[in-house]
Design a protein around this motif. Structure first.
Motif, PDB file in Angstrom:
ATOM      1  N   HIS A 242       2.193   6.247  -9.537  1.00  0.00           N
ATOM      2  CA  HIS A 242       3.313   5.325  -9.309  1.00  0.00           C
ATOM      3  C   HIS A 242       4.017   5.033 -10.622  1.00  0.00           C
ATOM      4  CE1 HIS A 242       4.743   1.041  -8.175  1.00  0.00           C
ATOM      5  NE2 HIS A 242       5.646   1.904  -7.791  1.00  0.00           N
ATOM      6  N   SER A 264      -1.867   0.271  -5.505  1.00  0.00           N
ATOM      7  CA  SER A 264      -1.987   1.520  -4.752  1.00  0.00           C
ATOM      8  C   SER A 264      -3.474   1.813  -4.596  1.00  0.00           C
ATOM      9  CB  SER A 264      -1.305   2.663  -5.489  1.00  0.00           C
ATOM     10  OG  SER A 264       0.079   2.430  -5.546  1.00  0.00           O
ATOM     11  N   ALA A 279       2.215   4.210  -4.485  1.00  0.00           N
ATOM     12  CA  ALA A 279       1.987   5.501  -5.154  1.00  0.00           C
ATOM     13  C   ALA A 279       2.284   6.650  -4.209  1.00  0.00           C
ATOM     14  CB  ALA A 279       0.553   5.584  -5.661  1.00  0.00           C
TER      15      ALA A 279
ATOM     16  N   SER B 314       6.175   4.334  -0.433  1.00  0.00           N
ATOM     17  CA  SER B 314       6.022   5.436  -1.399  1.00  0.00           C
ATOM     18  C   SER B 314       6.989   6.565  -1.061  1.00  0.00           C
ATOM     19  CB  SER B 314       4.594   5.954  -1.368  1.00  0.00           C
ATOM     20  OG  SER B 314       4.220   6.242  -0.037  1.00  0.00           O
TER      21      SER B 314
END
Lengths: 314, 498
Positions: A242, A264, A279, B314
């Motif tokens: 990330h 994450s 992430a 994400s």
């Protein structure tokens, strides 16, 4: 002291209602203010004493801060309760100038300026071009001298020049941050250890986290990478995909790695794929093996850049 | 005698600079009174404290990443490899007399500076003080807020401890996430791949202590200059019109009050500095890129960016042969960019939507403009929610719920709460607007039951102070007849202590 004025204005009497204080009993108020200001002055002296005899922040803060609080309160109260209570009024004036002033000013730009610009338009163009270019020219040393360009060379080594490189190559000896070599038995099942390639202990892009799973878990830890671990030990880049924080929290019960920065969560049992949080990619895995005398070495390098995403990343 | 001396010196100056006319205008300047006009003063005075304590800190801080062995008086760190920046930060806290007090005052003042600017901006927006002719000053203010956030982050990074070092690492990755140029910018700024060649600490230092403060100082001068030129806004009230200012004169009343306030707000900063520990970086340890601490959070004014990063899904995208780290770029670059552009555009959007391009010197009460207030409250709620989202892990621990739950809560709350809050604010303002005497102090009513069984409500007598009426405002007189006057002040109008 003059009671008559040079321009003929008559002085106003001192007992004009607006010049009187707001306080109902000004003498009493004055006593309170005197006490406040004296306490303030005592605080300032107290700070000097506190500084002289010791170095206690609490005493220093209490005397200085307390003193300023009382002193400031006294001065403000003087202004609010004992100075002329008003109210006073002031006219506002329009901000815009007169129409003639405006049109004159505008004409200076458009007509006097226009005369010059229209007669020699090419010179004006050159002036603009040159001014822009000199700024651009100055930006070269200002920006470009700061640091190197990221190199696209993906061969190992020189991690300061490239986002894609680490110092891990096939055969790199695994060492701890204080340069001790690592044996398989240095880690108990469930244990973790941060390691580096020998010669680069402490390097940011090279940081790897070793996790010792039991053998059965390690075998399924990464599909198709059954031989990337060594007797239950698997190795992953410790840089979060990330924002590059070290993924330092290992939850043994769930075999998850947690990044403390933005939470994450990576599933170690499934090749460190991100299960939760921002992430985007799994932590890259480093294949490792052991030498004949039992020390861990890398059995290859990372197969992709470590850390967060960037434009040039394939 | 003393008057003649003062006369002579003032004339000496006027002979050379011609200051009498503009000087009198300045000292006669009228400042309206309202508690909310002090919020900007808090920002100004915490900036003064920042400059003063900051100069003290530069005398001892060493901006260098050189590795040294700590050997100062803080025993737990002795013998450890630390950077010179970290070592000197610990030393100026423990080995320099008053150093701890000054450092903590500096940090507290920074947090107060940002907080006061944010609240001051809230006041400006809610009361409509940004409208014509003050749009330019609003833009200057927003710029100072932005620079304040940047400089706060830089200063927070300088001790080079484990927590702030992680913040620098995150900043590097955010720069890296910019499409096309990101890795180049990051490499130039840091002198290579993270952590770079050791130039980041000295570079942050010079930006923090010279470049940004200089810009803020210039903007501050312009901000105050425009305030003087355009005169302060005032709330509606008796004798107050669009064409005048009613209040207290610069000299001596406003000067006394504001000087006292400088002392008091500095006092609060120093009391906090002495009694409320802030950023104890000697406990965090020195920064090493492979180490991390738990519950790492930035200073409060960075929280909204951290929260935005946390709640973002994400969504990295790979396409056209490139990686687009949208999970970083959208919340950490684009989102703040949009927010500050909305701030900058606010005065112009407001004028365009209301089609009102008049001069505004009288302030609105927020309830008078329900739609605008609703929009402001929605913006505030958005900022508050992304700010709170930066504590997902702390909240999960505190309430003993899974981290997933707190995160999903904020993923929904960030878009939903602003809508509800804005709508509620709009409704409340609509109600209040039509309520007579809203915002005024209530008078008690005596309810009587007549013999016939009827009820009658009689308002009680006003309490002392309630019926206090202002006098007719007058122009501030230049000449006051002090000859033979009884200077011991006569009776006043209001008791100080109720």
């Amino acid at each position: 002291m003059s009671s008559s004025t040079s321009n003929g204005q008559k002085p106003v009497p001192v007992d004009l209602p607006q010049l009187r204080p707001l306080a109902k009993r000004p003498e009493h108020t004055q006593v309170l203010i005197i006490i406040c200001m004296l306490l303030g002055i005592a605080g300032f002296i107290g700070f000097m004493v506190a500084y002289w005899v010791g170095n206690q922040s609490q005493w220093q803060a209490a005397s200085l801060g307390g003193g300023m609080l009382f002193f400031g309160f006294g001065v403000t109260a003087w202004g609010k309760y004992l100075m002329p209570r008003g109210p006073f009024v002031e006219e506002r004036h329009d901000f815009d100038s007169s129409t003639s002033a405006r049109s004159e000013f505008n004409a200076v730009i458009t007509q006097r300026g226009g005369l010059v610009a229209k007669r020699r338009g090419v010179l004006l163009g050159l002036l603009a071009l040159g001014s822009g270019l000199v700024g651009l020219a100055l930006a070269f040393p200002l920006l470009r001298s700061l640091g190197p360009n990221p190199s696209k060379d993906t061969s190992a080594g020189n991690t300061n020049d490239s986002l894609s490189n680490t110092n891990w190559v096939k055969g790199s000896t695994v060492v701890t941050v204080d340069n001790r070599r690592v044996k398989v038995d240095d880690l108990e099942v469930g244990g973790v250890l941060t390691v580096f390639p020998a010669g680069n202990a402490g390097s940011s892009p090279d940081q790897v986290i070793l996790i010792r799973l039991d053998n059965a878990q390690a075998a399924q830890a990464a599909p198709g990478r059954a031989d990337w671990g060594c007797q239950g030990i698997v190795a992953f880049s410790k840089l979060c995909t990330h924002l590059g924080c070290p993924v330092g929290l290992y939850q043994q019960q769930t075999q998850q790695l947690v990044c403390p920065c933005h939470q994450s969560i990576f599933n170690v049992n499934a090749g460190c794929v991100p299960e939760f949080g921002p992430a985007p990619r799994p932590l890259p895995q480093l294949p490792i093996t052991a030498t004949s005398d039992g020390y861990l070495v890398a059995n290859g390098s990372f197969n992709q850049p470590v850390g967060p995403g960037f434009w040039e990343r394939p | 005698m003393i008057d003649e001396t003062i006369d002579k010196s003032l004339n000496w100056v006027d002979d050379r600079l011609g200051t009498a006319k503009s000087g009198k205008t300045f000292l006669d300047k009228i400042f309206p009174d309202h508690w909310s006009f002090m919020l900007g003063e808090i920002a100004l005075y915490s900036f003064v404290v920042l400059l003063a304590t900051g100069v003290f800190l530069t005398l001892y801080y060493v901006p260098s990443s050189h590795d040294v062995i700590y050997n100062g008086s803080y025993i737990p760190l002795r013998g450890q490899h630390v950077s010179e920046a970290y070592s000197s930060s610990v030393a100026l806290s423990f080995d320099v007399k008053s150093g701890l007090l000054m450092r903590q005052a500096h940090h507290w003042a920074a947090d107060i500076f940002l907080g006061a600017m944010a609240v001051h901006m809230g006041r400006i927006v809610l009361t409509g003080a940004f409208r014509k002719p003050r749009e330019l000053n609003f833009l200057i203010g927003v710029t100072m807020l932005m620079l304040g956030i940047v400089n706060g982050f830089l200063g927070y990074s300088l001790p080079d401890d484990l927590v702030s070092g992680t913040g620098i690492r995150i900043a590097y990755s955010i720069i890296e996430s910019v499409p096309l140029v990101g890795s180049y910018l990051a490499f130039w700024l840091f002198g290579g791949n993270f952590p770079g060649d050791g130039s980041i600490i000295p570079r942050f230092f010079i930006i923090h202590v010279l470049i940004v403060p200089l810009i803020i100082l210039g903007l501050l001068g312009a901000h105050l200059g425009l305030l003087v030129k355009q005169k302060h806004t005032q709330f509606k009230g008796p004798h107050r019109t669009e064409k005048n200012v009613v209040g207290t004169p610069m000299f001596p009343t406003f000067m006394a009050k504001t000087t006292g306030f400088l002392f008091m707000s500095t006092a609060v900063t120093f009391l906090l500095a002495g009694f409320a520990q802030i950023n104890p970086f000697w406990q965090f340890g020195p920064y090493h890129p492979y180490q991390i601490s738990y519950a790492v959070q930035p200073d409060w004014y960075m929280g909204w960016l951290d929260g935005a990063l946390r709640i973002m899904p994400s969504w990295e995208w790979v396409g056209y042969g490139h990686t687009w780290p949208l999970e970083v770029f959208l919340p950490a670059v684009l989102f703040p960019g949009i927010i500050f552009n909305i701030f900058y555009a606010w005065p112009f959007l407001e004028a365009r939507i209301t089609k009102n391009r008049d001069y505004h010197n009288l302030l609105d009460s927020p309830r008078d403009r329900p739609k605008h207030t609703g929009a402001v409250v929605a913006m505030m709620a958005l900022m508050l929610m992304v700010f709170l989202a930066s504590s997902t892990d702390v909240l999960a621990n505190f309430f003993n719920v899974p981290l997933q739950d707190t995160l999903w809560f904020f993923r929904f709350a960030v878009p939903i709460v602003p809508v509800i809050a804005g709508w509620l604010a709009y409704k409340i303002c609509e109600e209040l607007r039509h309520e007579d005497g809203a915002g005024k102090r209530k008078r008690a009513s005596v309810v009587l039951r007549t013999e016939a069984g009827e009820y009658e409500s009689i308002p009680s007598e006003p309490r002392p102070g309630d019926d206090h009426h202002e006098l007719e405002p007058i122009e501030i007189p230049a000449f006051i007849d002090l000859v033979g006057a009884d200077l011991a002040t006569g009776e006043g109008v209001r008791r100080v202590l109720r």
